[in-house]
Design a protein around this motif. Structure first.
Motif, PDB file in Angstrom:
ATOM      1  N   THR A   1       0.857  -1.194   0.000  1.00 15.98           N
ATOM      2  CA  THR A   1       0.000   0.000   0.000  1.00 15.98           C
ATOM      3  C   THR A   1       0.883   1.230   0.000  1.00 15.98           C
ATOM      4  O   THR A   1       1.970   1.231   0.589  1.00 15.98           O
ATOM      5  CB  THR A   1      -0.900   0.078   1.253  1.00 15.98           C
ATOM      6  OG1 THR A   1      -0.055   0.101   2.405  1.00 15.98           O
ATOM      7  CG2 THR A   1      -1.848  -1.108   1.332  1.00 15.98           C
TER       8      THR A   1
ATOM      9  N   VAL B   1      -2.683  -1.375  -3.174  1.00 26.98           N
ATOM     10  CA  VAL B   1      -3.638  -0.260  -3.163  1.00 26.98           C
ATOM     11  C   VAL B   1      -2.914   1.071  -2.962  1.00 26.98           C
ATOM     12  O   VAL B   1      -2.051   1.182  -2.079  1.00 26.98           O
ATOM     13  CB  VAL B   1      -4.681  -0.456  -2.038  1.00 26.98           C
ATOM     14  CG1 VAL B   1      -5.525   0.809  -1.848  1.00 26.98           C
ATOM     15  CG2 VAL B   1      -5.580  -1.652  -2.369  1.00 26.98           C
TER      16      VAL B   1
ATOM     17  N   ARG C   1      -9.279   5.453  -3.003  1.00 23.62           N
ATOM     18  CA  ARG C   1      -8.500   4.218  -2.985  1.00 23.62           C
ATOM     19  C   ARG C   1      -8.564   3.516  -4.338  1.00 23.62           C
ATOM     20  O   ARG C   1      -9.629   3.359  -4.926  1.00 23.62           O
ATOM     21  CB  ARG C   1      -8.965   3.308  -1.861  1.00 23.62           C
ATOM     22  CG  ARG C   1      -8.672   3.958  -0.493  1.00 23.62           C
ATOM     23  CD  ARG C   1      -9.178   3.146   0.687  1.00 23.62           C
ATOM     24  NE  ARG C   1      -8.504   1.857   0.806  1.00 23.62           N
ATOM     25  CZ  ARG C   1      -9.126   0.688   0.678  1.00 23.62           C
ATOM     26  NH1 ARG C   1     -10.429   0.639   0.427  1.00 23.62           N
ATOM     27  NH2 ARG C   1      -8.448  -0.424   0.802  1.00 23.62           N
TER      28      ARG C   1
ATOM     29  N   ARG D   1      -6.962   0.083  -6.547  1.00 22.27           N
ATOM     30  CA  ARG D   1      -6.196  -1.161  -6.535  1.00 22.27           C
ATOM     31  C   ARG D   1      -5.527  -1.352  -7.897  1.00 22.27           C
ATOM     32  O   ARG D   1      -6.169  -1.283  -8.945  1.00 22.27           O
ATOM     33  CB  ARG D   1      -7.111  -2.353  -6.245  1.00 22.27           C
ATOM     34  CG  ARG D   1      -6.307  -3.680  -6.115  1.00 22.27           C
ATOM     35  CD  ARG D   1      -7.192  -4.924  -5.963  1.00 22.27           C
ATOM     36  NE  ARG D   1      -8.137  -4.841  -4.872  1.00 22.27           N
ATOM     37  CZ  ARG D   1      -7.834  -4.969  -3.581  1.00 22.27           C
ATOM     38  NH1 ARG D   1      -6.582  -5.182  -3.229  1.00 22.27           N
ATOM     39  NH2 ARG D   1      -8.769  -4.881  -2.666  1.00 22.27           N
TER      40      ARG D   1
ATOM     41  N   LEU E   1     -11.712   1.780  -5.839  1.00 21.48           N
ATOM     42  CA  LEU E   1     -12.338   1.146  -4.664  1.00 21.48           C
ATOM     43  C   LEU E   1     -13.283   2.087  -3.924  1.00 21.48           C
ATOM     44  O   LEU E   1     -14.005   1.655  -3.025  1.00 21.48           O
ATOM     45  CB  LEU E   1     -11.248   0.664  -3.699  1.00 21.48           C
ATOM     46  CG  LEU E   1     -10.245  -0.336  -4.302  1.00 21.48           C
ATOM     47  CD1 LEU E   1      -9.205  -0.729  -3.256  1.00 21.48           C
ATOM     48  CD2 LEU E   1     -10.970  -1.574  -4.840  1.00 21.48           C
TER      49      LEU E   1
ATOM     50  N   HIS F   1      -7.379   0.124 -13.944  1.00 26.24           N
ATOM     51  CA  HIS F   1      -7.239  -0.187 -12.522  1.00 26.24           C
ATOM     52  C   HIS F   1      -8.617  -0.190 -11.853  1.00 26.24           C
ATOM     53  O   HIS F   1      -9.595   0.301 -12.425  1.00 26.24           O
ATOM     54  CB  HIS F   1      -6.296   0.807 -11.840  1.00 26.24           C
ATOM     55  CG  HIS F   1      -4.902   0.757 -12.387  1.00 26.24           C
ATOM     56  ND1 HIS F   1      -4.097  -0.365 -12.272  1.00 26.24           N
ATOM     57  CD2 HIS F   1      -4.175   1.664 -13.086  1.00 26.24           C
ATOM     58  CE1 HIS F   1      -2.935  -0.148 -12.860  1.00 26.24           C
ATOM     59  NE2 HIS F   1      -2.955   1.088 -13.387  1.00 26.24           N
TER      60      HIS F   1
ATOM     61  N   THR G   1      -3.667   4.982  -1.980  1.00 30.23           N
ATOM     62  CA  THR G   1      -4.665   5.890  -1.416  1.00 30.23           C
ATOM     63  C   THR G   1      -4.216   7.320  -1.679  1.00 30.23           C
ATOM     64  O   THR G   1      -3.091   7.700  -1.322  1.00 30.23           O
ATOM     65  CB  THR G   1      -4.815   5.664   0.097  1.00 30.23           C
ATOM     66  OG1 THR G   1      -5.188   4.300   0.314  1.00 30.23           O
ATOM     67  CG2 THR G   1      -5.895   6.581   0.673  1.00 30.23           C
TER      68      THR G   1
END
Lengths: 461, 461
Positions: free
Chosen positions: B387, B416, B456, B458, B442, B439, B418
């Motif tokens: 992440t 992920v 977010r 992924r 989220l 992509h 953010t």
């Protein structure tokens, strides 16, 4: 072929034409865009605003362009009333404002607002004392024209502005008729005008709002013109309007002097050449280019038609003209004769020869109309009766007055003629006839069971 | 120097110029006056109304001229809502209407009315089924454009008109973008358009109201234009507008075919020549002359500026353009990328050579802007992290997306990223970026104690 109705619309000024053509090429794009065509348009718009602001007598950021003078007035009234909603919903207007102001006032009244109308003198002017009495603690706005569009009388704007300022009431000055001649008179809070009165193209009005005046534009808004005038700006016309205003102003003083001489001549000669005529409006405090008179025993529509045939384009506030069935609210408020009404407004450049040609034609035209209407030139009967009743019900202006003139010869001096009439205009024109002919108007009384009224006149000469 | 923003404003059509000049001489007077200058003006106005009505597809007495397309829309919405006040105060509009419609809707809501907005697909079109669901027993009016002004998508007006008719709801069609090409699509109750979109002068809009549609004009009124548009008519411009509409229409079919080929070429070639670009709008059901695309990692203002320097005038719905801080409501409603947005709308007569010149310049301009913004072309790090959090607070479009693109290379597939951002546009552009790059988006979550949100993403490829 002289066109004498510049107070309605002026032909395009040569400078306006030139500016319009140039800005059709340079100023058609959206001035809000960043590309070169947009930037060019923005430069033109800024320059036009500066020129117009100088002519009005304000800062460029106080002035926006509207689609017409009417639009400017409507926006000004709505925005100023809304801006001072907390103070109250009272609006003061003069009785002789342009219809755009009166329509805005009607709209305000229909929405629950209150409106006071300040009366005018027989010359068409308000007084500052009357104005002061009309102002109330809940007055949100007052509206006064700089000069009247039908009779040319100049209003005492400075005095009225003073009483408004003392009461803390903003003053909207409709400067449509005077802006071609001079800046808006000092003391205004909001001002409106219309380009096609000074030889600009139609489609352009000005709205100026002094910094510090509370103003809340009404209706849907966008980012154009400081949020005060939504829609794509009419740029080439705006540029042409500003250019012609500047050009007209450069010659205004000299042209005003010249036209004032011609109008003076018209006022004098019409009164002398045409029998039974009333020249109206203030003889001194007036616009330089405009004169209005009313001819007894003449119907306005026929008179205009005959003058048009003779080559002269003029307008009329008579009730008997075109679509309207009531006389001009201006003439009514002044209490002057409305029948056979003619407004002559001279474009810049009008020659003495054109005015003389009009004066040559006018007496014959009026006489011809009167002859066809059967106007009595000699007493039609021995004056024997003490009282005569004339039934003019169903007859329209100018017939009731013609019937009265015919009947007056039949009563002795001191006798009374009663005219029964259901023509709304008789209420204005019978007293006006009395004052013109020197008879005594005794008043009106309702006629039971009828829409007509009985108008009583005592013969005194 | 090609001007590719005809959807904003078109340069004056030669026929309009000619008609304008002629009617400045013949049509400057008040058409309500009875003298010869007035009668001439009236004839011109009547002829212009007939020509415009034929182009719209209505009777001359159903059509009035307004000072702008915006004014026509505002009057149409206000008048139709007031005319059906007894039915209710509910208004239905599509999410992608022109700002004039949306401003009128806001104004209605501010006055206590209710407004429903019908969503659009990713190509910008409404569906008749959605429209039917939005209609209610108290719906007074529905508004749908004939075609979208930003992305060119043609709306299913006939189908929507059918569901409106079934519900007894009048439909206002804003035909501003399509009227140069064809009549207003069948089924409309009210229609509005703007002359400067078809090479007429600014200052002229059209408002058509079908006989039988309840309509109650709002605001102060006078006797002009059937009581629907107060103020002195902008006659020379009206005549020029009608003349150019007729001229444009005479060649519309052939010109549409020709421009459609050029726009097809633009759609294909832009997608191929520019990396990371999204061509938006319906590829088939669209205006013939308009194409819009968005370029990732580019700020709209710089892009427009560089294209202007290269000689091309285009517009943009990007948030990062000029005065506005939010992306175009149209792109937002479609859910497509807004950054680096470019709208190309071709004037009639645009040549293939001009379009080719644009296609030659565009890729280099976009690459140049990206280079200056530091857009990552290679992965900047070994993809090692599970992440990564990117703090983009305070950065403005297109920087948050650039930071995201830079960071994604640092996480493993399945990891992920953010992004913390307080830029309103990130809400639109981060999901759009995900869908462009493949992509998985989220979702977003609020960041406690901050105006920013956490978006977010992924990594999936």
């Amino acid at each position: 072929m002289p066109y004498f109705d510049v107070a309605s619309a002026a032909p395009l000024h040569p400078v306006a034409r030139q500016a319009l053509l140039a800005s059709l090429d340079e100023g058609w794009a959206d001035p809000a865009r960043l590309y070169r065509e947009g930037r060019r348009a923005r430069l033109l718009l800024d320059a036009a605003r500066e020129a117009a602001a100088e002519a009005v007598g304000c800062r460029p950021d106080e002035l926006v362009f509207t689609p017409s003078g009417t639009h400017a007035v409507h926006s000004a009234v709505a925005g100023a009333l809304a801006g001072r909603r907390r103070v109250g919903g009272h609006l003061v207007v003069s009785a002789v404002e342009h219809s755009s102001v009166l329509h805005a006032a009607e709209s305000h009244a229909a929405a629950g607002g209150s409106v006071s109308t300040v009366a005018v003198s027989r010359t068409g002017a308000v007084s500052a004392a009357d104005w002061a009495r009309a102002l109330r603690p809940d007055t949100a706005l007052a509206c006064l024209q700089s000069a009247n569009h039908e009779v040319g009388t100049v209003q005492p704007v400075a005095e009225v502005a003073e009483v408004c300022a003392a009461a803390g009431v903003p003053l909207l000055v409709d400067a449509a008729q005077s802006l071609p001649w001079e800046k808006v008179p000092e003391g205004w809070s909001l001002a409106a005008a219309s380009a096609h009165k000074w030889g600009g193209p139609p489609g352009v009005g000005l709205l100026a709002v002094r910094k510090g005046v509370r103003f809340s534009p009404q209706g849907p808004a966008d980012e154009r013109e400081s949020g005060r005038v939504p829609g794509f700006p009419n740029l080439p016309a705006v540029v042409a309007a500003a250019a012609s205003l500047r050009a007209v102003r450069a010659e205004a003083q000299e042209e005003a002097r010249r036209l004032r001489v011609l109008v003076d001549r018209l006022r004098r000669r019409v009164a002398r050449l045409v029998p039974d005529v009333e020249v109206v409006g203030d003889p001194d405090r007036r616009l330089p280019h405009l004169v209005t008179f009313s001819c007894l025993y003449v119907d306005g529509e026929t008179l205009l038609h005959e003058l048009d045939r003779a080559g002269f384009s003029v307008s009329s506030g008579s009730s008997c003209t075109s679509s309207t069935l009531t006389p001009s609210h201006v003439l009514r408020a002044m209490g002057v004769l409305s029948e056979g009404n003619v407004r002559v407004s001279l474009p810049t450049g009008t020659t003495a020869a054109e005015v003389n040609a009009f004066l040559e034609v006018l007496p014959g035209v009026v006489a011809g109309v009167r002859e066809r209407l059967g106007v009595p030139t000699e007493p039609v009967a021995e004056p024997v009766a003490e009282t005569v009743e004339v039934d003019a019900v169903g007859l329209r202006c100018p017939q009731p007055v013609i019937e009265l003139a015919r009947a007056i010869g039949g009563v002795r001096v001191g006798g009374v003629v009663t005219v029964l009439s259901d023509d709304e205009v008789a209420r204005l024109d019978i007293p006006a006839w009395c004052s013109l002919r020197g008879h005594a108007y005794l008043g009106e009384a309702p006629v039971p069971g009828s829409r007509a009224a009985a108008y009583r006149v005592r013969r005194t000469v």
